[in-house]
Structure formats: C-alpha cells, structure tokens
Design an enzyme around this catalytic site. Structure first.
Site, PDB file in Angstrom:
ATOM      1  N   LYS A  37     -57.696 -39.957  33.896  1.00 51.48           N
ATOM      2  CA  LYS A  37     -56.846 -40.368  32.777  1.00 51.48           C
ATOM      3  C   LYS A  37     -55.384 -40.459  33.232  1.00 51.48           C
ATOM      4  O   LYS A  37     -54.707 -41.450  33.011  1.00 51.48           O
ATOM      5  CB  LYS A  37     -56.995 -39.351  31.636  1.00 51.48           C
ATOM      6  CG  LYS A  37     -56.144 -39.648  30.425  1.00 51.48           C
ATOM      7  CD  LYS A  37     -56.462 -38.677  29.296  1.00 51.48           C
ATOM      8  CE  LYS A  37     -55.417 -38.794  28.197  1.00 51.48           C
ATOM      9  NZ  LYS A  37     -55.668 -37.878  27.088  1.00 51.48           N
ATOM     10  N   GLU A  91     -57.147 -33.050  42.748  1.00 50.97           N
ATOM     11  CA  GLU A  91     -58.495 -33.108  43.322  1.00 50.97           C
ATOM     12  C   GLU A  91     -58.972 -34.558  43.429  1.00 50.97           C
ATOM     13  O   GLU A  91     -59.524 -34.985  44.447  1.00 50.97           O
ATOM     14  CB  GLU A  91     -59.495 -32.327  42.441  1.00 50.97           C
ATOM     15  CG  GLU A  91     -59.309 -30.824  42.412  1.00 50.97           C
ATOM     16  CD  GLU A  91     -58.357 -30.362  41.323  1.00 50.97           C
ATOM     17  OE1 GLU A  91     -57.531 -31.191  40.837  1.00 50.97           O
ATOM     18  OE2 GLU A  91     -58.415 -29.172  40.961  1.00 50.97           O
TER      19      GLU A  91
HETATM   20  O1  F6P Z   1     -57.310 -29.770  34.180  1.00 47.96           O
HETATM   21  C1  F6P Z   1     -57.807 -30.135  32.950  1.00 47.96           C
HETATM   22  C2  F6P Z   1     -57.864 -31.600  32.768  1.00 47.96           C
HETATM   23  O2  F6P Z   1     -56.639 -32.067  32.341  1.00 47.96           O
HETATM   24  C3  F6P Z   1     -58.962 -31.962  31.801  1.00 47.96           C
HETATM   25  O3  F6P Z   1     -58.592 -31.844  30.494  1.00 47.96           O
HETATM   26  C4  F6P Z   1     -59.286 -33.339  32.232  1.00 47.96           C
HETATM   27  O4  F6P Z   1     -60.526 -33.732  31.736  1.00 47.96           O
HETATM   28  C5  F6P Z   1     -59.268 -33.170  33.729  1.00 47.96           C
HETATM   29  O5  F6P Z   1     -58.204 -32.282  33.956  1.00 47.96           O
HETATM   30  C6  F6P Z   1     -59.105 -34.425  34.526  1.00 47.96           C
HETATM   31  O6  F6P Z   1     -57.921 -35.101  34.218  1.00 47.96           O
HETATM   32  P1  F6P Z   1     -57.683 -36.593  34.644  1.00 47.96           P
HETATM   33  O7  F6P Z   1     -58.720 -37.437  33.987  1.00 47.96           O
HETATM   34  O8  F6P Z   1     -56.296 -36.930  34.190  1.00 47.96           O
HETATM   35  O9  F6P Z   1     -57.804 -36.685  36.148  1.00 47.96           O
END
Ligand code: F6P
Length: 550
Positions: free
Chosen positions: A211, A217
């Site tokens: 998102k 990671e």
């Molecule tokens: O660390 C928690 C979080 O923000 C979750 O709420 C989310 O689903 C996940 O990390 C991954 O976030 P992104 O889709 O922004 O990589």
C-alpha cells in the site's frame, strides 16, 4: 457517534446489567439451557447467504442476547456502521474514511468520499486487473525473452500478503493448476530463496504488493527479486517492465523502484491493509482463479455487507458474533478466541484473521485518546481440525481457561477431490460435530462411572463441558462463500471496536519496532555504537556479532 461525549463504557447501565446477569448465570450449565429449551438447537440459529450459523452452544439466554443488544444500542454500533457506509472519516487518528465495503459494491452503487463517488474508480481498477489477469492466464503477456508466464510470485507483507495467500489456499481447487503461485513476505532471505530457487526467471512475474511502497521487508525482497531476475536473465533494466507489476497507493515510489506506472494497480487510502485483499492487492489471486471467480467472491462479500447494513439487530449475524465475543472477553475473562476450520483449504484462514482482528482491536486507548478501562481484542488463534484435536484441544476440553471457539465446516468436499477421497469427508465432519458436542455437554462423573472406570480415574476422565462454540456450516466452499466468511469477520471486528470505543482502523502499535529495527541494524553490521540501546539489547547484539565472527 461522538466519541468525546460517550459515557464510560463500564459504568453504563447496560454494562452493569450485563455484569449482574453474568452473576445470575454463573451456575447455569449449557446442559441446563438445553434441558429447559428443547427447541434451542434449531431456534438459536441464523442464516446469512450460504452460511448457517448455530449459536445454541453459547452460555446465553434470550435475556443475555437482549442485554447485549442494548449495549450495542447504547454504544451506537449501528450509527458508526452507517457512518462507515456513508464514507465518513471514522478512522479518527488517520483522518480517513473506511470503505472496504466499496471494493465489492456493484458497478451502479454510489459511495462518496469527500463528495466523490468512488465506485467507478473501484470498477476501473477491477477491469484493468481482469484484463491483465486474462492476458497472463492466456499466455498473451510474455516475459522479456518472449516466454509465457507460468509462475507468479507475490511479494508483500501483512495485509499485502496474508489476504491473497490465504484466499489462494482456500480457493486452490478453483485455480489454474498450470500456474505456480507463491507468496513471499519474510525479510529472511530464505523466504525468497525457497520461492524462486526452482523457477525459470523468464517465466516468472513478480507482483509487488505494498500500500505504502515503503515497507522495508517488501522493498528489500522486491529489490533482491529484481537483482535475481536481471542477473539470471543477463538482462538490463528494460526487462523489469515485463516481469514486475505493482499494487499500491503510491505511484511515485512505484516509479522510483523502476516499475512502469502503467503496470501499477491502484487502491486508495480508505482501504486499510488488512481489509485490502479484495482490492488490487488480490491481483495474484485473480490471476490464479480468473476474473469471474474473483467477482463471485466480491459478490459474496457484498451479500454480507448488505446483511450487516440492513438486518435488524435480532438477526444481524456480525452483530451477534461481535457481541458474543464481548460477552466472553468482558464478562467471563476469556483472553482468547479460537477459530477452527474443518477444511484443509482454510489452513491459513485463522492466520489471516489474526491480523484482521488483532491489528484492528489490539488497542488500549479510546477514540478520544483516553485509556480504556475494559478488555479489548482477544488473542485469535487456531489451526484446522482435526489436527488441532491431537495437539491443543486437550486444553480447551479440560484446561482451566475459557476459550470460546468458532467451528467452520462444509457439507460437501470441493469438486475436484480424487473420487477415492470423497468418502473421508464424512469422517472429517463427524469430528466437527463431535467436538462441539463434547465441548458443550462434556461427560459427568456419573457417566464416567457408568462405563466402569476405576474411581481414582473418574476425575481425570470427567469432562466438565460448558465450553461455548459457534458452528458455521455451509454446503460447499466456493469463492462466494469465502467472501461471505471474510466479510462476516470484518464486521464482527467492527462491532467490537465500536462497543469498546477504539479506532479499529489504525495500527500505531507496529511503528516502534520498525523504527528501532532501523536504528539497531548498523550496530549489527558495523558494530556502531547506537545511542539509546538498553543494556540487555546491547549485550545480545554483542553476542550476535561474536557468533557471526565479526
Ligand atoms: O506493519 C503493519 C502494516 O502497516 C500493516 O497494517 C500492513 O498490512 C502491512 O504493514 C504492509 O504494509 P504495506 O502494504 O504498506 O507494505
């Protein structure tokens, strides 16, 4: 709902009435409830879509249910629900609307955020996903060398992994079995290594799901995947466009990474990560099962959305499930909630629910920032039966903790099961029914004695019973049924957050660990003297460096 003007939850008359009622029921056993109401087994059931929900094996009476509904009314659960559906910014700490329900709304629906109908944009992305998915499935989309795509690797974490990974597993029998679909989330290089080690890069598509497109990671794994692909193909940056697509709200970061934004599938800040797998985040799933099946799944979600939005309190299943959780968590001191699917395909379902529930309702301040004075979200756990029966069910049956549980099962096995294995389904489901019966009714000392058991063993072989369960039974696992199940739990979590007066849609609790990890890393790699490291962590870092020979 105006959070600021709410009376303290545990001092409301509705709460006090429930506490008193709990005392009155303290000596009542489920055996008594069934004895006094023979119609309970059929009367305490509800139907939503394909889901038959039996709540008869709960420590509740009509009076309990009435008092719980009064609590929901006093805390204006339906008011907050309506505000969500209206696109109001009910995620107060991030000042965002919460509109995962718009992701599965029909094309002609109107749901506005800041005066703009978001439904056309949702369907434009779904159409773009469908077009892309068909091109990959048909072989029209080829990799850099002209070979068709046979492997799809989704790289994401949290909500950008758990949803599609779970749903892919659930719907495996609906997938194109010629495609290999894998999910990489862990920053441990072993995850990506195992996912790609036997793949031909020329036939591999990476879907980078994030998102924010800043999650360390995911960006680390995506960068490693890009290096692997370009090295293996001996290709330049131009190969990226044919092997990498992005699912994100952040076009700028996607472009910085080198992915053509024409190959980006968008979603919006009003979709929380853990509520996102029916958005563009579901692209890997859509490629696996095809756009039609994906739409069937969205229809399943929508069916339960409509039920939650319109069903009266007495028959509203997510409301009921949320309130039952409150009954045990707040009035029986239950600390956890087990979700036990009797389907191998649902093996990742509970792990998915862990994020949905625990990241949403693992909060200890109210919407206005004041501390909560009552218990909030439970520990959610469980694995598929019958495996759990031979592992941890002992504790549920005879341990000292009250663990309410949801049992999820299906009348028929999936369609493409080998014919010789179909007969095993009845045995699986015999276990399903036997367990909830044993949990509820147990076995009395007299029943044990009647079997001729030696007196000294009677206490050991007695089952007190009185362990509450919900049974959710559907005819068959299908994309629609999966959508229905997920929406049911999404709204259950919503109900509980509304009663507890917490913001179920932020997740500030994950931030500190992220910041500290960034700070600690140079201490591991360079032995840097990181300010602010406590003595224990400093010693552990030193040990780590010693073990690594640094
Ligand atoms: O660390 C928690 C979080 O923000 C979750 O709420 C989310 O689903 C996940 O990390 C991954 O976030 P992104 O889709 O922004 O990589």
């Amino acid at each position: 709902m105006n959070a600021d003007s709410r009376a303290r939850l545990d001092q409301t008359p509705e709460w006090t009435a429930l506490a008193k009622h709990r005392e009155e029921l303290a000596e009542t056993h489920l055996r008594d409830l069934f004895a006094t109401d023979p119609g309970r087994g059929t009367g305490y059931t509800l139907q939503v879509g394909d889901l038959h929900v039996d709540y008869s094996k709960h420590l509740v009476t009509d009076e309990t249910l009435r008092l719980l509904r009064e609590l929901a009314a006093a805390t204006d659960v339906f008011g907050l629900r309506d505000a969500m559906f209206r696109g109001e910014k009910i995620n107060v700490t991030e000042n965002r609307a919460v509109l995962h329900v718009a992701l599965r709304a029909p094309r002609d629906a109107v749901i506005e955020v800041d005066g703009e109908n978001v439904v056309p944009a949702v369907h434009a992305v779904l159409d773009k996903m469908a077009d892309f998915a068909e091109r990959v499935r048909s072989g029209e989309w080829t990799g850099h060398t002209g070979k068709r795509i046979r492997n799809v690797v989704n790289i994401g974490i949290g909500g950008s992994d758990l949803g599609p990974a779970m749903a892919y597993e659930v719907l495996r029998s609906f997938t194109d079995r010629d495609l290999t679909v894998r999910f990489v989330s862990n920053v441990d290089g072993a995850d990506l290594h195992e996912a790609v080690r036997d793949l031909d890069p020329a036939e591999t598509l990476f879907i980078i799901a994030s998102k924010t497109f800043t999650t360390i990671e995911t960006i680390t794994n995506a960068t490693s995947a890009r290096n692997w692909l370009l090295t293996e193909l001996k290709a330049g940056q131009d190969a990226v466009a044919k092997h990498f697509v992005a699912l994100s709200t952040n076009a700028e970061k996607v472009s910085d990474f080198g992915i053509d934004t024409a190959n980006m599938f968008e979603f919006w800040d009003w979709v929380g990560g853990r509520y996102s797998y029916d958005s563009a985040i579901g692209l890997s799933l859509m490629i696996a099962i095809g756009p039609d099946r994906f739409r069937e799944m969205l229809d399943g979600f929508h069916l339960v959305d409509e039920h939650f939005r319109t069903a009266p309190a007495e028959t509203n299943v997510p409301l009921l499930m949320g309130l039952l959780g409150i009954w045990y968590g707040n009035f029986h001191d239950a600390q956890s909630h087990a979700v036990l699917p009797y389907s191998h395909y649902l093996s990742k379902f509970t792990a998915y629910l862990q994020q949905l529930d625990m990241e949403s309702n693992g909060k200890s301040v109210q919407r206005d920032g004041q501390d909560v004075e009552w218990e909030t979200g439970p520990v959610v756990w469980g694995t598929p039966g019958t495996n759990g029966q031979h592992a941890y069910y002992q504790l549920i049956h005879q341990g000292t903790k009250l663990i309410p549980a949801d049992f999820i099962g299906f009348a028929e096995p999936v369609a493409d099961l080998l014919p010789g294995l179909v007969a095993q389904h009845d045995l699986l489901m015999a276990n399903f029914f036997a367990q909830t019966q044993a949990l509820a009714f147990g076995k009395t000392p007299d029943e044990v004695r009647a079997e001729g058991v030696a007196e000294e063993l009677v206490p050991h072989k007695t089952f007190k019973g009185n362990h509450p369960t919900t049974t959710i039974l559907a005819r068959k696992l299908s994309p629609s049924v999966l959508g229905q199940l997920v929406a049911l739990y999404e709204h259950k979590v919503f109900v509980q957050g509304a009663v507890w007066n917490i913001d179920s849609f932020d997740q500030w609790g994950v931030e500190l660990g992220k910041v500290l990890a960034k700070r600690v890393e140079p201490a591991l790699t360079e032995g840097a003297d990181v300010p602010g490291l406590d003595e224990s962590t400093k010693a552990l870092v030193a040990k780590y460096r010693e073990l690594r020979g640094r």
